[in-house]
Scaffold this motif. Structure first.
Motif, PDB file in Angstrom:
ATOM      1  N   TYR A   1      64.754 112.098  61.640  1.00 29.36           N
ATOM      2  CA  TYR A   1      64.295 113.486  61.690  1.00 29.36           C
ATOM      3  C   TYR A   1      64.178 114.026  60.276  1.00 29.36           C
ATOM      4  O   TYR A   1      65.064 113.811  59.450  1.00 29.36           O
ATOM      5  CB  TYR A   1      65.259 114.365  62.484  1.00 29.36           C
ATOM      6  N   SER A   2      63.107 114.706  59.993  1.00 28.65           N
ATOM      7  CA  SER A   2      62.927 115.367  58.714  1.00 28.65           C
ATOM      8  C   SER A   2      62.243 116.698  58.956  1.00 28.65           C
ATOM      9  O   SER A   2      61.373 116.817  59.818  1.00 28.65           O
ATOM     10  CB  SER A   2      62.068 114.514  57.772  1.00 28.65           C
ATOM     11  N   SER A   3      62.631 117.697  58.192  1.00 32.83           N
ATOM     12  CA  SER A   3      62.009 119.008  58.321  1.00 32.83           C
ATOM     13  C   SER A   3      60.646 119.051  57.649  1.00 32.83           C
ATOM     14  O   SER A   3      59.884 119.985  57.844  1.00 32.83           O
ATOM     15  CB  SER A   3      62.915 120.078  57.717  1.00 32.83           C
ATOM     16  N   PHE A   4      60.336 118.034  56.843  1.00 34.16           N
ATOM     17  CA  PHE A   4      59.028 117.976  56.198  1.00 34.16           C
ATOM     18  C   PHE A   4      57.980 117.537  57.206  1.00 34.16           C
ATOM     19  O   PHE A   4      58.194 116.599  57.966  1.00 34.16           O
ATOM     20  CB  PHE A   4      59.031 116.997  55.027  1.00 34.16           C
ATOM     21  N   THR A   5      56.840 118.189  57.189  1.00 35.13           N
ATOM     22  CA  THR A   5      55.728 117.791  58.036  1.00 35.13           C
ATOM     23  C   THR A   5      55.127 116.513  57.468  1.00 35.13           C
ATOM     24  O   THR A   5      54.883 116.424  56.267  1.00 35.13           O
ATOM     25  CB  THR A   5      54.644 118.888  58.049  1.00 35.13           C
ATOM     26  N   LYS A   6      54.898 115.534  58.328  1.00 38.79           N
ATOM     27  CA  LYS A   6      54.350 114.259  57.866  1.00 38.79           C
ATOM     28  C   LYS A   6      52.997 114.505  57.202  1.00 38.79           C
ATOM     29  O   LYS A   6      52.121 115.135  57.766  1.00 38.79           O
ATOM     30  CB  LYS A   6      54.202 113.302  59.042  1.00 38.79           C
ATOM     31  N   GLY A   7      52.874 114.032  55.971  1.00 33.43           N
ATOM     32  CA  GLY A   7      51.635 114.228  55.225  1.00 33.43           C
ATOM     33  C   GLY A   7      51.505 115.620  54.629  1.00 33.43           C
ATOM     34  O   GLY A   7      50.461 115.970  54.097  1.00 33.43           O
TER      35      GLY A   7
ATOM     36  N   VAL B   1      67.400 122.446  49.196  1.00 36.00           N
ATOM     37  CA  VAL B   1      68.478 123.134  49.922  1.00 36.00           C
ATOM     38  C   VAL B   1      67.959 123.668  51.256  1.00 36.00           C
ATOM     39  O   VAL B   1      68.591 123.489  52.311  1.00 36.00           O
ATOM     40  CB  VAL B   1      69.072 124.280  49.069  1.00 36.00           C
ATOM     41  N   TYR B   2      66.797 124.306  51.219  1.00 41.23           N
ATOM     42  CA  TYR B   2      66.225 124.880  52.433  1.00 41.23           C
ATOM     43  C   TYR B   2      65.973 123.805  53.491  1.00 41.23           C
ATOM     44  O   TYR B   2      66.340 123.961  54.657  1.00 41.23           O
ATOM     45  CB  TYR B   2      64.929 125.623  52.103  1.00 41.23           C
ATOM     46  N   ASN B   3      65.371 122.701  53.092  1.00 38.41           N
ATOM     47  CA  ASN B   3      65.091 121.635  54.056  1.00 38.41           C
ATOM     48  C   ASN B   3      66.345 120.916  54.523  1.00 38.41           C
ATOM     49  O   ASN B   3      66.415 120.479  55.665  1.00 38.41           O
ATOM     50  CB  ASN B   3      64.064 120.656  53.482  1.00 38.41           C
ATOM     51  N   ALA B   4      67.356 120.820  53.664  1.00 42.88           N
ATOM     52  CA  ALA B   4      68.626 120.241  54.107  1.00 42.88           C
ATOM     53  C   ALA B   4      69.254 121.119  55.188  1.00 42.88           C
ATOM     54  O   ALA B   4      69.789 120.606  56.187  1.00 42.88           O
ATOM     55  CB  ALA B   4      69.578 120.096  52.926  1.00 42.88           C
ATOM     56  N   LEU B   5      69.185 122.432  55.011  1.00 42.58           N
ATOM     57  CA  LEU B   5      69.738 123.344  56.022  1.00 42.58           C
ATOM     58  C   LEU B   5      68.947 123.273  57.328  1.00 42.58           C
ATOM     59  O   LEU B   5      69.537 123.310  58.417  1.00 42.58           O
ATOM     60  CB  LEU B   5      69.766 124.779  55.481  1.00 42.58           C
ATOM     61  N   ILE B   6      67.635 123.152  57.225  1.00 42.12           N
ATOM     62  CA  ILE B   6      66.819 122.999  58.436  1.00 42.12           C
ATOM     63  C   ILE B   6      67.175 121.691  59.137  1.00 42.12           C
ATOM     64  O   ILE B   6      67.302 121.636  60.368  1.00 42.12           O
ATOM     65  CB  ILE B   6      65.318 123.047  58.097  1.00 42.12           C
ATOM     66  N   ASN B   7      67.360 120.632  58.369  1.00 39.02           N
ATOM     67  CA  ASN B   7      67.738 119.340  58.956  1.00 39.02           C
ATOM     68  C   ASN B   7      69.098 119.413  59.655  1.00 39.02           C
ATOM     69  O   ASN B   7      69.379 118.624  60.555  1.00 39.02           O
ATOM     70  CB  ASN B   7      67.763 118.239  57.898  1.00 39.02           C
ATOM     71  N   GLN B   8      69.948 120.333  59.226  1.00 36.75           N
ATOM     72  CA  GLN B   8      71.259 120.508  59.856  1.00 36.75           C
ATOM     73  C   GLN B   8      71.197 121.413  61.088  1.00 36.75           C
ATOM     74  O   GLN B   8      72.211 121.664  61.719  1.00 36.75           O
ATOM     75  CB  GLN B   8      72.258 121.069  58.838  1.00 36.75           C
TER      76      GLN B   8
ATOM     77  N   THR C   1      68.059 127.554  62.536  1.00 31.22           N
ATOM     78  CA  THR C   1      66.886 128.050  63.259  1.00 31.22           C
ATOM     79  C   THR C   1      66.947 129.567  63.395  1.00 31.22           C
ATOM     80  O   THR C   1      67.958 130.203  63.082  1.00 31.22           O
ATOM     81  CB  THR C   1      66.808 127.452  64.685  1.00 31.22           C
ATOM     82  N   GLY C   2      65.866 130.116  63.895  1.00 29.10           N
ATOM     83  CA  GLY C   2      65.817 131.525  64.271  1.00 29.10           C
ATOM     84  C   GLY C   2      65.995 132.500  63.117  1.00 29.10           C
ATOM     85  O   GLY C   2      65.504 132.296  62.015  1.00 29.10           O
ATOM     86  N   THR C   3      66.746 133.565  63.408  1.00 24.04           N
ATOM     87  CA  THR C   3      66.962 134.634  62.433  1.00 24.04           C
ATOM     88  C   THR C   3      67.705 134.133  61.204  1.00 24.04           C
ATOM     89  O   THR C   3      67.371 134.513  60.070  1.00 24.04           O
ATOM     90  CB  THR C   3      67.743 135.797  63.086  1.00 24.04           C
ATOM     91  N   LYS C   4      68.692 133.270  61.413  1.00 26.30           N
ATOM     92  CA  LYS C   4      69.436 132.730  60.269  1.00 26.30           C
ATOM     93  C   LYS C   4      68.497 131.968  59.322  1.00 26.30           C
ATOM     94  O   LYS C   4      68.632 132.055  58.103  1.00 26.30           O
ATOM     95  CB  LYS C   4      70.558 131.806  60.734  1.00 26.30           C
ATOM     96  N   ARG C   5      67.570 131.246  59.895  1.00 32.64           N
ATOM     97  CA  ARG C   5      66.600 130.498  59.083  1.00 32.64           C
ATOM     98  C   ARG C   5      65.768 131.456  58.237  1.00 32.64           C
ATOM     99  O   ARG C   5      65.541 131.209  57.040  1.00 32.64           O
ATOM    100  CB  ARG C   5      65.706 129.658  59.992  1.00 32.64           C
ATOM    101  N   GLN C   6      65.305 132.534  58.828  1.00 34.05           N
ATOM    102  CA  GLN C   6      64.500 133.514  58.097  1.00 34.05           C
ATOM    103  C   GLN C   6      65.313 134.209  56.999  1.00 34.05           C
ATOM    104  O   GLN C   6      64.819 134.436  55.901  1.00 34.05           O
ATOM    105  CB  GLN C   6      63.907 134.551  59.056  1.00 34.05           C
ATOM    106  N   VAL C   7      66.563 134.529  57.312  1.00 33.15           N
ATOM    107  CA  VAL C   7      67.428 135.168  56.309  1.00 33.15           C
ATOM    108  C   VAL C   7      67.657 134.231  55.131  1.00 33.15           C
ATOM    109  O   VAL C   7      67.541 134.632  53.967  1.00 33.15           O
ATOM    110  CB  VAL C   7      68.771 135.609  56.946  1.00 33.15           C
TER     111      VAL C   7
END
Length: 123
Positions: free
Chosen positions: A5-11, A78-85, A88-94
């Motif tokens: 799983y990766s938060s990066f979009t393939k390509g 850092v942002y993508n590491a947190l997404i990988n963990q 989501t939701g409001t916390k992600r936006q904050v």
């Protein structure tokens, strides 16, 4: 077998820029290490010498690029590491907008500092 799983979009562009900035940072850090540890030794590094280097357009430009690349690479990582963990939701936006605000502050202060060292009187 575990699913990858990766938060990066393939390509995607962010994945590519993360790799480009990593390569750039390795090269610039090697240059920095060589310059400040082999060309000049610790007892030879002074504020005046650092200021003289910053007054050179090529060195100034390299340091500005380094600032922007390091900021992007660090914040995006850092942002993508947190997404990988699972962020989501409001916390992600904050977190996202907090990191954007921190980046703006860091870049503004970094450019102001570089300009002061280079003797540039704006911003």
């Amino acid at each position: 077998m575990a699913e990858h799983y990766s938060s990066f979009t393939k390509g995607g562009r962010l994945w590519l820029w993360q790799r480009i900035t990593a390569a750039f940072l390795v090269v610039v850090l090697a240059f920095h290490f060589f310059l400040l540890h082999f060309v000049y030794h610790a007892d030879e590094v002074t504020f005046a010498l650092s200021q003289a280097r910053m007054e050179t357009l090529s060195y100034y430009s390299l340091m500005i690029l380094f600032l922007f690349a390091a900021t992007f690479h660090g914040v995006n990582g850092v942002y993508n590491a947190l997404i990988n963990q699972g962020l989501t939701g409001t916390k992600r936006q904050v977190v996202k907008w907090t990191l954007v605000a921190a980046s703006v502050v860091l870049l503004t202060q970094g450019v102001r500092t570089a300009n002061a060292w280079a003797g540039i009187g704006f911003f």
